[in-house]
Design a protein around this motif. Structure first.
Motif, PDB file in Angstrom:
ATOM      1  N   ARG A  54       0.886  -1.203  -0.091  1.00 57.89           N
ATOM      2  CA  ARG A  54      -0.084  -0.107   0.012  1.00 57.89           C
ATOM      3  C   ARG A  54       0.913   1.178  -0.027  1.00 57.89           C
ATOM      4  O   ARG A  54       0.390   2.212  -0.786  1.00 57.89           O
ATOM      5  CB  ARG A  54      -0.888   0.097   1.389  1.00 57.89           C
ATOM      6  CG  ARG A  54      -2.206  -0.936   1.134  1.00 57.89           C
ATOM      7  CD  ARG A  54      -3.483   0.027   1.374  1.00 57.89           C
ATOM      8  NE  ARG A  54      -3.206   0.650   2.639  1.00 57.89           N
ATOM      9  CZ  ARG A  54      -3.875   0.251   3.720  1.00 57.89           C
ATOM     10  NH1 ARG A  54      -5.010  -0.495   3.716  1.00 57.89           N
ATOM     11  NH2 ARG A  54      -3.720   0.886   4.988  1.00 57.89           N
TER      12      ARG A  54
ATOM     13  N   SER B 259      -2.727  -1.123  -5.533  1.00 60.60           N
ATOM     14  CA  SER B 259      -4.145  -1.592  -5.267  1.00 60.60           C
ATOM     15  C   SER B 259      -3.979  -3.185  -4.584  1.00 60.60           C
ATOM     16  O   SER B 259      -3.342  -4.018  -5.324  1.00 60.60           O
ATOM     17  CB  SER B 259      -5.162  -1.487  -6.292  1.00 60.60           C
ATOM     18  OG  SER B 259      -4.857  -2.302  -7.325  1.00 60.60           O
TER      19      SER B 259
ATOM     20  N   ARG C 186      -5.797  -6.697  -2.437  1.00 61.85           N
ATOM     21  CA  ARG C 186      -6.734  -7.330  -1.822  1.00 61.85           C
ATOM     22  C   ARG C 186      -6.152  -8.458  -1.052  1.00 61.85           C
ATOM     23  O   ARG C 186      -5.348  -9.160  -1.516  1.00 61.85           O
ATOM     24  CB  ARG C 186      -7.705  -7.709  -2.660  1.00 61.85           C
ATOM     25  CG  ARG C 186      -8.764  -8.983  -2.257  1.00 61.85           C
ATOM     26  CD  ARG C 186      -9.631  -8.131  -1.152  1.00 61.85           C
ATOM     27  NE  ARG C 186     -10.476  -6.900  -1.458  1.00 61.85           N
ATOM     28  CZ  ARG C 186     -11.728  -6.985  -1.955  1.00 61.85           C
ATOM     29  NH1 ARG C 186     -12.277  -8.136  -2.325  1.00 61.85           N
ATOM     30  NH2 ARG C 186     -12.159  -5.783  -2.215  1.00 61.85           N
TER      31      ARG C 186
ATOM     32  N   ASP D 171      -8.616  -3.259   3.442  1.00 59.69           N
ATOM     33  CA  ASP D 171      -8.200  -4.065   2.215  1.00 59.69           C
ATOM     34  C   ASP D 171      -8.160  -5.491   2.540  1.00 59.69           C
ATOM     35  O   ASP D 171      -7.968  -6.427   1.801  1.00 59.69           O
ATOM     36  CB  ASP D 171      -6.921  -3.850   2.005  1.00 59.69           C
ATOM     37  CG  ASP D 171      -7.018  -2.181   1.479  1.00 59.69           C
ATOM     38  OD1 ASP D 171      -7.707  -1.788   0.620  1.00 59.69           O
ATOM     39  OD2 ASP D 171      -6.075  -1.562   1.619  1.00 59.69           O
TER      40      ASP D 171
END
Ligand code: NAP
Length: 565
Positions: A38, A43, A45, A114
């Motif tokens: 991050r 991005s 997940r 996230d």
């Protein structure tokens, strides 16, 4: 570097979302990996099968669970503020305290947003047309990612022996690594614990205090040293915090990622009296530094035997019944070649009237019955059976995911004869897939947090490098992988580890290839190798550019980019 397509929602059979990176697991590794990526602007997940963060510490909530590396070291070093503000209360933190710490980390760095909990990654497939990984989760989720990072842990895939009649038992069946969140009350119960590794040794003394009767089903006795756990002395904590940075720096260079005084003498060069004094002194201090009482305890069989005999003498001095003491004495393997255990009143527990040690090597467990358990020679009536039977280490969690690289090749098939990786980090044929503390890296041979931080930082530096050089893929070459696998094997051959039937070599899982899974070359030396490889423009890796996200130049499929020296 948010991917151009990041988070674009699609319909139909196409992935619903696109990420720069998917991380599997939200334990120590996954959380720090998320934080680093991050910070790079990716991005990300994170998928986590558990209902909350913590990884192995989320699941292993059995009574008595605590770390066996001092808490002041069993913690992240990446943030000065974090290490200064957090207060550990005991020498070895309990599982709940470790979870509180990870909670604090997640809040402090705003990580939860996230992470998708209660979601298991079931498959991931590399698409050579797009150089992206398709990631599938239970419940039917599909996403794609440029990078997939396996933060699945070395000890997370639970192992339950395939006993006959397993499901016929009418009482409660528990596994230490899948402990109910609400806890278990053993008061007045007849309890059986199967397994006497680190988990069994931690849980047994506590269950013994509650149960009406506890039967300990032991197949192989462990060597265990006292923890000497105690509240942390504030003066020690202040002094550690003043010198933390320097302490951590030195720890990273050591063999096991922790600073411990290693006696340079051989156990065989000193008098029996000096040897006894040295072992006794370490025994009083407690913890795993017992292994460093002499320089050759873990290197020379005869030296090792002196340490082993010292532990046996302590067992005999502690356990009143000589036959029970003898049964608790390990003899079949060198000390430390199965992970040494760190206990609180384990051997003393066998002096209790409500505890019975059952030797299931002499008389194996034949089946579970509706009312308990039957060995070859006796039947035991039980209300609860606790499996402390360990894990399918390293590969179990990876094989629970159908991982397919180039040409749809399966990782499970590639590793059928044992894991093959470059540095325990990267696998030929599986571009942009990284394994944190994977097989072939030091991982469990030391302070896991030090190894985790090193891998996370290496991976995020690698991704930064790719971005700066407008590269799209990184992949270990088959040659570098072969050489690393040979090196890991060669180093293993110089140790005593292959002499034990341990999870270190896959011996606890029927049919698993016998290979020393962690790298035994030392944490500090390994770090230097990884750094040198990166400094040489990722020697041993093929770097490619193509496609949309990183590239301005035209595709150069599989072209070896000249080293960036
Ligand atoms: P483990 O060390 O693999 O121990 C499993 C135990 O179950 C062994 O005693 C094994 O006997 C026994 N067992 C397995 N199958 C059996 C069968 N069919 N019949 C009878 N007994 C059977 O697992 P663990 O105790 O969960 O520990 C695994 C690792 O996790 C540790 O080595 C450590 O690295 C980590 N851990 C750390 C801590 C800590 O202190 N921080 C706590 C728990 C775990 P055999 O030895 O004969 O196979």
């Amino acid at each position: 570097m948010p991917d151009a397509q990041a988070n674009r929602v699609k319909t139909g059979t196409e992935p619903a979302s696109h990420f720069d990176a998917v991380i599997v697991g939200a334990g120590f590794s996954g959380l720090y990996m998320l934080h680093r990526l991050r910070r790079l602007g990716l991005s990300v997940r994170v998928y986590e099968a558990g209902g909350d963060l913590g990884g192995t510490w989320y699941w292993n909530r059995y009574p008595g669970a605590r770390c066996d590396i001092d808490s002041m070291n069993y913690s992240y070093s990446f943030s000065h503020e974090l290490e200064q503000e957090w207060k550990w209360t005991e020498r070895y933190a309990t599982q709940p305290e470790i979870l509180r710490y990870l909670d604090h980390v997640a809040d402090r760095f705003e990580l939860r947003q996230d992470i998708q909990f209660e979601t298991r990654v079931t498959a991931t497939v590399f698409d050579e047309a797009t150089n992206r990984w398709a990631v599938q989760t239970d419940g039917g989720g599909h996403v794609s990612a440029r990078f997939v990072i396996m933060a699945t842990g070395c000890l997370s895939a639970t192992k339950v022996p395939d006993f006959k009649g397993l499901d016929t038992f009418q009482g409660t069946r528990l596994h230490t690594s899948r402990w109910p969140r609400e806890g278990v009350d053993f008061t007045g119960q007849r309890v059986g614990v199967i397994g006497t590794g680190s988990s069994g040794i931690q849980v047994i003394p506590i269950i013994a205090e509650q149960a009406s009767h506890l039967y300990v089903f032991q197949r192989t006795p462990s060597f265990s040293v006292p923890a000497r756990n105690a509240p942390l002395d504030p003066a020690y904590v202040s002094q550690m915090k003043e010198t933390y940075a320097e302490y951590r720096r030195k720890a990273r260079e050591t063999r096991a990622g922790v600073i411990m005084e290693v006696n340079p003498k051989s156990a065989l060069e000193v008098s029996p009296e000096e040897r006894e004094r040295a072992y006794q002194a370490r025994w009083e201090v407690g913890g795993t530094s017992f292994l460093a009482t002499f320089s050759d305890v873990m290197a020379n069989r005869d030296a090792n035997e002196t340490a082993a005999e010292f532990v046996r003498s302590r067992i005999r001095a502690t356990v009143r019944d000589p036959a029970v003491a003898e049964a608790l004495c390990p003899r079949e393997y060198p000390l430390g070649t199965k992970r040494i255990c760190v206990d609180t009143h384990y051997y003393e527990t066998f002096n209790r009237d409500n505890v019975t040690l059952v030797d299931v090597k002499a008389s194996p467990i034949e089946e579970l019955t509706p009312t308990g358990l039957r060995t070859r020679s006796a039947e035991y009536a039980l209300d609860r059976i606790v499996f402390a039977t360990g894990f399918d280490a390293f590969t179990g969690a990876l094989f629970n995911i159908d991982i397919r690289g180039r040409a749809n090749a399966s990782l499970k098939r590639k590793w059928a004869d044992g894991p093959r990786s470059y540095l325990g980090l990267s696998i030929a044929g599986f571009p942009n897939l990284f394994t944190i503390t994977g097989p072939g890296s030091p991982s469990v041979f030391g302070n896991a947090i030090v190894s985790i931080e090193q891998h996370v930082e290496w991976i995020s530096d690698c991704i930064t490098y790719l971005r700066e050089h407008r590269l799209e893929c990184i992949e270990a070459t088959a040659q570098a992988e072969d050489e690393w696998v040979s090196h890991v094997k060669e180093v293993a051959g110089r140790t005593l580890y292959p002499l034990a039937n341990s999870w270190y070599i896959g011996a606890n899982i029927p049919g698993k290839p016998r290979v020393l899974l962690p790298y035994a070359g030392g944490v500090g030396a390994y770090r230097k190798k990884c750094e040198a490889i990166a400094a040489q423009g990722y020697e041993g890796f093929t770097l490619t550019r193509a496609g949309e996200a990183f590239s301005t130049p035209p595709p150069l499929p599989s072209a070896r980019i000249p080293s960036q020296r």
